[in-house]
Structure formats: structure tokens, C-alpha cells
Scaffold this motif. Sequence first.
Motif, mmCIF file in Angstrom:
data_model
loop_
_atom_site.group_PDB
_atom_site.id
_atom_site.type_symbol
_atom_site.label_atom_id
_atom_site.label_comp_id
_atom_site.label_asym_id
_atom_site.label_seq_id
_atom_site.Cartn_x
_atom_site.Cartn_y
_atom_site.Cartn_z
ATOM 1 N N ALA A 641 11.743 22.411 -33.601
ATOM 2 C CA ALA A 641 12.245 23.657 -33.022
ATOM 3 C C ALA A 641 11.113 24.618 -32.675
ATOM 4 C CB ALA A 641 13.226 24.322 -33.988
ATOM 5 N N ALA A 642 10.032 24.564 -33.441
ATOM 6 C CA ALA A 642 8.923 25.499 -33.207
ATOM 7 C C ALA A 642 8.013 25.052 -32.081
ATOM 8 C CB ALA A 642 8.105 25.655 -34.493
ATOM 9 N N TRP A 643 8.030 23.765 -31.764
ATOM 10 C CA TRP A 643 7.121 23.249 -30.744
ATOM 11 C C TRP A 643 7.521 23.781 -29.369
ATOM 12 C CZ3 TRP A 643 3.132 20.577 -32.744
ATOM 13 C CH2 TRP A 643 2.230 20.009 -31.844
ATOM 14 N N PRO A 644 6.561 24.240 -28.567
ATOM 15 C CA PRO A 644 6.911 24.789 -27.246
ATOM 16 C C PRO A 644 7.652 23.769 -26.394
ATOM 17 C CG PRO A 644 4.634 25.288 -27.806
ATOM 18 C CD PRO A 644 5.118 24.334 -28.847
ATOM 19 N N ALA A 645 8.725 24.214 -25.746
ATOM 20 C CA ALA A 645 9.538 23.327 -24.912
ATOM 21 C C ALA A 645 8.940 23.221 -23.520
ATOM 22 C CB ALA A 645 10.973 23.847 -24.824
#
Length: 665
Positions: A641-645
Motif C-alpha cells: 500500500a505504501a509503494w508508489p502506484a
Amino acid sequence: MDRLGTFALLLALVLALYGVVASVMGARKGRPLLVESARTTAYSLLGVVAAANGAMLAAILANDFSIKYVAENSSRATPTFFKVLSLWSADEGSLLLWNLILAGFIAAVAIRFRRRRPETLPWAMAVMYGVSAFYLLLVLGPTSPFERLSVSLADGRGPLPLLQNHPLMAAHPPFLYLGFIGFTVPFAFAMAAMITGRLSDAWIRITRRWTLAAWIFLTIGLVLGALWSYGVLGWGGYWAWDPVENVALLPWLMATAFLHSVVIQERRGMLKVWNLSLVVGTFALTTFGTFLTRGSILSSVHAFAQSLVGPMYLGFLVVVLVAGFGLIAMQSWRLRSEGRFDSALSREAAFLGNNLVLLAVTFVVLLGTIFPLVVEALTNRQSTVGGPYFVQTTVPLFLLLLFLMGVGPLLPWRRASAEQIRRKVTGPAAVGAATAAVLAVAGMRNLGAVGAFALASFVLAANASELWRGVRAFARATGRGFLPAAPEAVARNRRLYGGLTVHMGLAIAAIAITASSSFARQTEVNLARGQQASFAGYVLRYEGQRVLRQPQRQVLVAEVSASRDGRSLGRLTPSLNLYPAASEPIGTPSIRFGVLKDLYASVIGFEGDGGEQATFRFFLNPGVTWLWVGGAVMAFGGLMAAWPAKRRVAVVPPLVREQALAEVR
């Protein structure tokens, strides 16, 4: 080294105070060069705090027993690995590490915003520098790590035996500190937003990944703490509702509530006051936790007045609460909700219910933790609140939380129709019902456990079905196969799929907790050499004792051969560790980990010359392995969820896109 360390800490305090003043003056006077100076001061602050930690580590490795902290927490016989760990094995050293991690977060914020600088950055930096100044005052005053002894000792006492009994102490405290201290960043930007009156959703977007990172670190720290308790302490369990465990759980609960409720603010413009309150509350709980554990409060309320540490923590906590909630009250007129709840059958309503349950759990755990302290303060009598209170009050709330974790992702925003609910809930509900039926037919008579297993199965099915439905829609929209499309589909909406993964990890952990708490078996036996005992289908034979002499301890190892149905399973080797500084031996269990159950052995004591007899405690703990698996899945989901999309948008034919979206609805 003591002079170098003290000088570095003094210089760090000067830099932190300069950072506060330069940030505030630069923001108020509109002087960009002063703001830039305050920002780059973070690098110098990190450098000098690292130098202070390096000076202490060098003193420990050099056996400089003229320094009180080294003499009390290290010795010549302590292995180098545990000497390094002794850097954070007591209050003074742990505060050194705390200051280092805090300076690291401030420097990370300075690097992150070196080009794109939000207008709230100077005020956020000022708040973080202020927090740093407080913790630097602690290590320069009442908890000075570089205090010298009047007479240098020839050797030190060594670390606490429990802290050198397992290498997990290398990871457990640092991860907890990373989690606790990481919440300083969202708190600082929330305070900056209120100070400047810039109360849009910008501060949430700025801090979302910082909050997730702190939550991930704290999740890993909690799981590692449970694993350390399970694999080191020898009592057969992983969570005892100890006050130290509780104060680490409290900010995790409130941060989890915040991560859910910010979605409502971003999506619907609601719960603005609520979210600011959760951020302030989370940071206040991290301060409260360090107040209890570092301020001598947990040992005795009367120890509070024997040092300035407790009053300083309490004063800082009061400042946090008054400043945080005072600013919320002052700005409340600007924080009106832009939307409203349209229906109780909506995703935002489920998220709000999730928040209320998490706060209820936080309250009952906090109450059980501080109640003995209040009783002692009022009556001068010590009391305890045991595990039964926490189990009876939190289990129903956690079951309700599980239900909401399953239902929430299935509901649409704003309002759900009966057809939408039927279509999405039927499958997961059937899985939960089937689980309950299978367990009942298999002979499980513990209705609470059956209900918990069924509910966890419902949550797994509900979140997995949402993940599958989203990937399938993307695959159809792009005209690709399910498996080839899955990585890109997840990458385009990591926040959603990461949240679903966290839910599934928590459901796995719930299954493990239910199994281990409901169906664990244990026995205590005294065996002579060559004698065997039967336990839970196992045959356990005491083969004798062997002695290991190590530089810092003597280890008495019990050799126990295990077999089942005539098949040898190898040996269990529980031990007692004798440390010079310990009045009693410290036990280390031996565990045969399994996919479905663990065979767990602890030796309580030996009798006779050469350990001719030994007293053992054996446990059969079902499902515990899946607790560690569930924790790992939760951490992985948080990282996802924290990883940039990815922002790239695929070109999809209109008709195909409409058909895919209709399926998602």
C-alpha cells in the motif's frame, strides 16, 4: 569517549533549538534562506547524534568501565554481538538510539522535500526539531548515558540475562522505535496544517506513506516481540498482556484507525476533526508509552518522584495534548465536513464502525494498563489486572472488527442496494458457513472457536474475492489473461490491494490466535534419566544433561528424544542458562515448529549430580506458525500500500471498459 559523546549531544541540542527558531522565523518573516538553513540543519543533527551513538558503541567495545552505562550493561566476557545490543539494553542507551532514529526521520523529511516544498514544511520541521530537543534534554540531564564513575571498575556487570538470551533483541527494539518515532512525521505535518490554517487534504497526502511506514515498522516490531516472548521466555505463549506489550499495541490500534478514516476524508471530505484527533492521539500514545516504560512508572508510582525523567515525560505529554487538541478546537470552525453519511450500508459507514471498534479496544487496553497505577496512587496498595480482563473485554471487540473487515470491502461508497449486497456477500458468507459446518461435523464443540474460525474464513474469502474481482476486471479491460494482468493491476492500485492483503494477514493471525488459545495442551512432568512420558500422542524420553561453558554463561542442556507412532522426531534441547549477574537461571525453550502445531519444551530445573532428574513443562501449541505468517502478510500488505502506484493509464475500448466496470459494481 564520554567527553566526545557529551559534546556531540550538546551540539545536537543547539542544532535542534536552532532548527526550531530558524524554521519559525523563516516562515513568519518569509525568509527562504532561513527556512533552507533550518532544513539542511537536519543533516548536521543526524551526524552529531550518530557521533554520540558511535562514541557509546566505541566505549562498549573498548570495555571502558569508567563510564557507568558501560559498567552496568556490558562486561569483558560478553560476546561482541551482545555488546552491540547493549547499546539499547537500558534506558540511557535506548534513548541514545531513540534520538538517532528521530534525527534520521527529520533528515529523511529534509531530503524528501528538498525540491518540492509544501508551505507547511517549515512549521512541520519546527515541530520535529522541538520533539528532538525534548529527547536530547533527557539524555543531557536525568538519563545521561555518559555519566562517569568516581572509580573505574575492572569489569562490568554485563547485559541483563534476558537481553543476551536470543538474537531477536537485535531487531525487536529497533523496529518498535522506528514505529513509535515514525509517527512524529504525520503529527508534525498535522500540527503545521493547523498552525497555518491550511486544512485541506494536502497534509494527509503528504504524510500517508510516512504513516504507513511507521505502521509497518510497528507491526513488525510487535510480531517480533511476540516471537521473542514465545521463543525465549519459555512460558509457552506469545502475548501476556504485559503493560510493556500493551503500550506498544495502543498506538498501533489508533494508527490503524487513522489509516482507515483518512480514506473517507479523501473520498468524501468528511471526518476532518476526527482524523486530526487520531493523529494527535497516536503521537500522544507513543509519548505515553515511553512515559510509562522510561519514567519508572511501571515499577512503582512512588518511583515517579525519585527522578526528573517521569515529570519531564509527563510535562511533554501534557504539552502534546494541550497543543494538539487546543489547535483542533481553535480550527474546528474550518473543519466542517463536505459530505455526510448517506446510508449505514456503505463503505464509509463500515470504516467508521471500524474506527469506533478500534478506539474501544484502545480504551479497554489503556484502562487495564493504567488501573493498577491509579489504585496504587490512591490507596498505596499494588494491584494487577490479569489476562482474563483483557481477554473478556477485547475478544468480542476483535470479533466485531473481523466482521467489519470482511463486510467493509464488499460495500460500495455512499449507498448499497440489496442486490449489490446479495451478489457480493453471498460467496464469502457461504465460505464462513461451510467452515463452521465442517468444524462442527468434525467434532469441535468450542462454539467460540467455531465462530472465530468461521468469521476469519469469511474475511479471507471476502477480501480475496475483491482482489480477484478487481484483477479480473482489469484483465478483461486490457484483453489479457488473468495471471499476466495481475501484477500490473495490483501496481495500478496498490493502496486498495495492499489494504485487502493486510486484512487477509490479520484474518490468518486471528485463526492462529484462536487455535493456540483454545486448543493448546500442556503438562508438567519430572523425569529421571532414561525415563519417558506420553503427552498428546508423543513419547518424550529424558536422555540426560550436558553442560556448555561459554564466556558469559554456563548452559545446562536437557536432551529429550521425541517420537510419535514409533517414528523418531529427533531431539528437543531445552536449557537453563546460568549468568553471573542473575540470581536465578534463565530458561530457553526448545521448539519443534510445525505447519499445524508446535511441540514446545521447557526445563524448569535439575536434580541430582549431573542432572539425574529434570522437571519439564511440555506444550502442544496448534497454529502458532500461522501467527508469524499472518504478521508477515500484514507487513507485506502495508508495504504494498505504501509503494508508489503507477500513473500510466491504459487505452481501453469504451465498450470493453464499461462492461468491466459494470462487473466491479
